[in-house]
Design an enzyme around this catalytic site. Structure first.
Site: not given
Ligand code: C5P
Length: 400
Positions: A208-210
């Site tokens: 995923g990412n932030y």
């Protein structure tokens, strides 16, 4: 300009109440019909007679008129108002609004308001800074209340700092801006992608990412407020759907799911805003069982490319205006230009991760907008809500 607009002006018990006399003057002069509602404490600061004379309407403060028993209906007032403005808004009233404590006519009217509510907080700097005030402000923002931020300067206590109510002229301008912008997207359908995507590795792990989704949600909120019909397609985020206007939310997890949903809505739309941080790659194979730790020192996950939603839809346009985002760490402008061209976008919004005011998880952002016509516009650091309005203004300007 404000001809025929119905405004409920709420006054609470702060010294800045005297400034609201000027605000009332400005509103009445501009043609608005104003009903003043005061909290009991507000009457200690300015007499209701002043507001009643200037608005040509008796001030409402209690649920009943003591000698006649006449009932004042907060529901009727809430229906009547095209906008409710609370200036000054004290820490106490802000706290009551955030928690639905309707123990006076003003907060009760707030709970019955069908249209937007704007507040101009006013308090001492320590009260403004206090975590409980900040928590309540954040809650109100989340509930869709428009905040006219207090300014810095000398306070009635003699202290210097943030907490002074915005000047009447400034609040008046915000009110004018609110009404002029209000419905400039009526009849438009807009697709907004937001948040991160999660690409599963196995049933318990993902790539995923932030991305928090805040920028996309603010865009959806402001679009809704300005009359658009919004299709908000979001990856996993912990944000409530904005309550402004007509926003249809679809939750997805992976890029493929986002792609499918976006493809189905895009043909219906006039504008598409791709603010999601879509994973470029996803695991080639998703294990249906939790992958066990083996004894090897390394583990390899093969990745395959995800579809580029913005690029795909922009090359399958049927007159839609498309907007992309670029988050760059180096050669910002040239990289953003390349993306604008390769993805066939109309404009691209550039924000730099090097900038302390920009990026993931933050409430503020600093952007540049590049258009396919070669123009570059730079903006000051602003809240994501203000940035959302700048982006919408740019869309309207370039799509003319
Ligand atoms: O190439 P890059 O990921 O930096 O481009 C960012 C822009 O492209 C954003 O507007 C993003 O929403 C969009 N994008 C997309 N689908 C992808 C990758 C990026 O829509 N798979």
């Amino acid at each position: 300009m404000l001809n025929g607009k119905h405004i409920v002006l709420g006054i609470t018990g702060g010294i800045a109440a005297y400034k609201s006399v000027m605000l009332l003057r400005l509103l009445v002069k501009a043609g608005a019909e104003v009903q003043v509602v005061m909290t009991p404490a507000a009457k200690e600061f300015v007499t209701p007679v002043t507001f009643a004379s200037l608005s040509s309407k008796p001030v409402v403060s209690e649920f009943f008129t003591a000698n006649t028993g006449e009932w004042h209906s907060h529901v009727d007032l809430g229906l009547w108002a095209n906008l409710m403005v609370i200036a000054p808004a004290t820490a106490s009233t802000i706290g009551k609004m955030a928690n639905g404590i309707a123990d006076n006519m003003l907060v009760t009217t707030y709970l019955s308001a069908k249209e937007d509510v704007m507040i101009a907080p006013a308090m001492d700097l320590d009260m403004w800074r206090h975590p409980s005030t900040q928590r309540n402000i954040a809650q109100l923002q989340n509930d869709g209340v428009i905040i006219v931020s207090p300014g810095s300067g000398e306070l009635a206590s003699g202290l210097e700092g943030k907490g002074r109510m915005a000047e009447p002229q400034e609040i008046f301008q915000e009110i004018q801006k609110y009404f002029s912008k209000k419905q400039d997207l009526k009849g438009k359908k807009v697709l907004v992608t937001a948040g991160p995507t999660y690409e599963n590795i196995d049933p318990v792990r993902f790539i995923g990412n932030y991305s928090s989704g805040k920028m996309g949600f603010e865009i959806a909120r402001e679009l809704g407020k300005r009359g658009a019909e919004v299709f908000l397609i979001t990856g996993p985020v912990s944000l409530d759907t904005p309550k402004t206007g007509n926003i249809e939310r679809t939750d997805v997890t992976s890029a493929i799911e986002m792609f499918e949903q976006a493809k189905s809505k895009f043909p219906l739309c006039d504008i598409a805003i791709f603010s999601a941080a879509v994973a470029d790659y996803a695991p080639d194979k998703v294990s249906d069982k939790k992958i066990k730790r083996e004894n090897e020192e390394e583990m390899v996950i093969r990745l395959k490319r995800n579809p580029d939603i913005a690029a795909y839809l922009s090359s399958h346009k049927n007159n839609q205006f498309t907007v992309g985002f670029a988050l760059e760490t180096d050669n910002e402008i040239s990289n953003a230009k390349k993306k604008l061209e390769s993805k066939k976008l109309d404009i691209i919004v550039l924000n730099s991760l090097n900038d302390p005011d920009a990026g993931f998880m933050k409430d503020t952002n600093k952007i540049k907008i590049l258009s396919k016509t070669g123009e570059i516009t730079s903006y000051d650091p602003k809240t994501k809500r203000e940035v959302a309005n700048d982006i919408i203004d740019a869309i309207l300007r370039y799509s003319k």
